[in-house]
Motif scaffolding. Sequence first.
Motif, short mmCIF file in Angstrom:
data_model
loop_
_atom_site.label_atom_id
_atom_site.label_comp_id
_atom_site.label_asym_id
_atom_site.label_seq_id
_atom_site.Cartn_x
_atom_site.Cartn_y
_atom_site.Cartn_z
N UNK A 58 0.83 -1.20 0.00
CA UNK A 58 0.00 0.00 0.00
C UNK A 58 0.87 1.26 0.00
N UNK A 59 1.94 1.25 0.81
CA UNK A 59 2.83 2.41 0.86
C UNK A 59 3.54 2.59 -0.48
N UNK A 60 4.05 1.47 -1.05
CA UNK A 60 4.74 1.57 -2.34
C UNK A 60 3.80 2.13 -3.42
N UNK A 61 2.54 1.74 -3.38
CA UNK A 61 1.57 2.24 -4.35
C UNK A 61 1.37 3.75 -4.18
N UNK A 62 1.24 4.22 -2.92
CA UNK A 62 1.09 5.66 -2.67
C UNK A 62 2.35 6.41 -3.09
N UNK A 63 3.51 5.81 -2.82
CA UNK A 63 4.78 6.44 -3.21
C UNK A 63 4.87 6.57 -4.72
N UNK A 101 5.28 9.63 -9.52
CA UNK A 101 5.09 9.56 -10.97
C UNK A 101 4.84 10.94 -11.61
N UNK A 102 3.89 11.74 -11.10
CA UNK A 102 3.67 13.06 -11.72
C UNK A 102 4.91 13.97 -11.61
N UNK A 103 5.64 13.85 -10.52
CA UNK A 103 6.85 14.67 -10.37
C UNK A 103 7.92 14.25 -11.38
N UNK A 104 8.04 12.95 -11.60
CA UNK A 104 9.01 12.45 -12.59
C UNK A 104 8.60 12.90 -13.99
N UNK A 105 7.30 12.82 -14.30
CA UNK A 105 6.83 13.24 -15.62
C UNK A 105 7.09 14.72 -15.86
N UNK A 106 6.77 15.54 -14.84
CA UNK A 106 7.00 16.98 -15.00
C UNK A 106 8.49 17.27 -15.12
N UNK A 107 9.31 16.54 -14.38
CA UNK A 107 10.76 16.73 -14.45
C UNK A 107 11.27 16.43 -15.85
N UNK A 108 10.76 15.37 -16.46
CA UNK A 108 11.15 15.03 -17.83
C UNK A 108 10.71 16.14 -18.79
#
Length: 131
Positions: free
Chosen positions: A87-92, A97-104
């Motif tokens: 559950x924690x890994x899913x929340x993480x 994910x959105x931060x990585x996408x925006x960073x790219x």
Amino acid sequence: MFIELDFESDIPIYMQLVHAIIEGIATRELKPGDELPPVRTLAADLGVNMLTVNKAYQHLKQLGFIQIHRKKGAVINSDEMRQADDEFYERLLTSLRPLAMESICRRLTKNQFLTLCSKIFDEIELKGGKC
């Protein structure tokens, strides 16, 4: 415990409060068994609505960081903090994910992104972090 809120931020006030308390736990400023201020007191001190503080406390309880007792109020969880689970890994993953996408999109390299993550992690550990 010193909490700074940014009333101009896009991050909801209750989430800023949640993040501040989790940081206090991670840095050992708040220890298991420590009592948090009553909802009414913290709301008055921060200049926010009591419902905002209550929402933050309920969220922290749901995440397992605090317990809420009828007589003591909100207390930092003295039980061993749960290890990271699925559950924690899913929340993480959902958060990163959105931060990585925006960073790219903003042309950060993978190394720059990971360096920033590592810097934040190191800062917290330096302050005494280890739940």
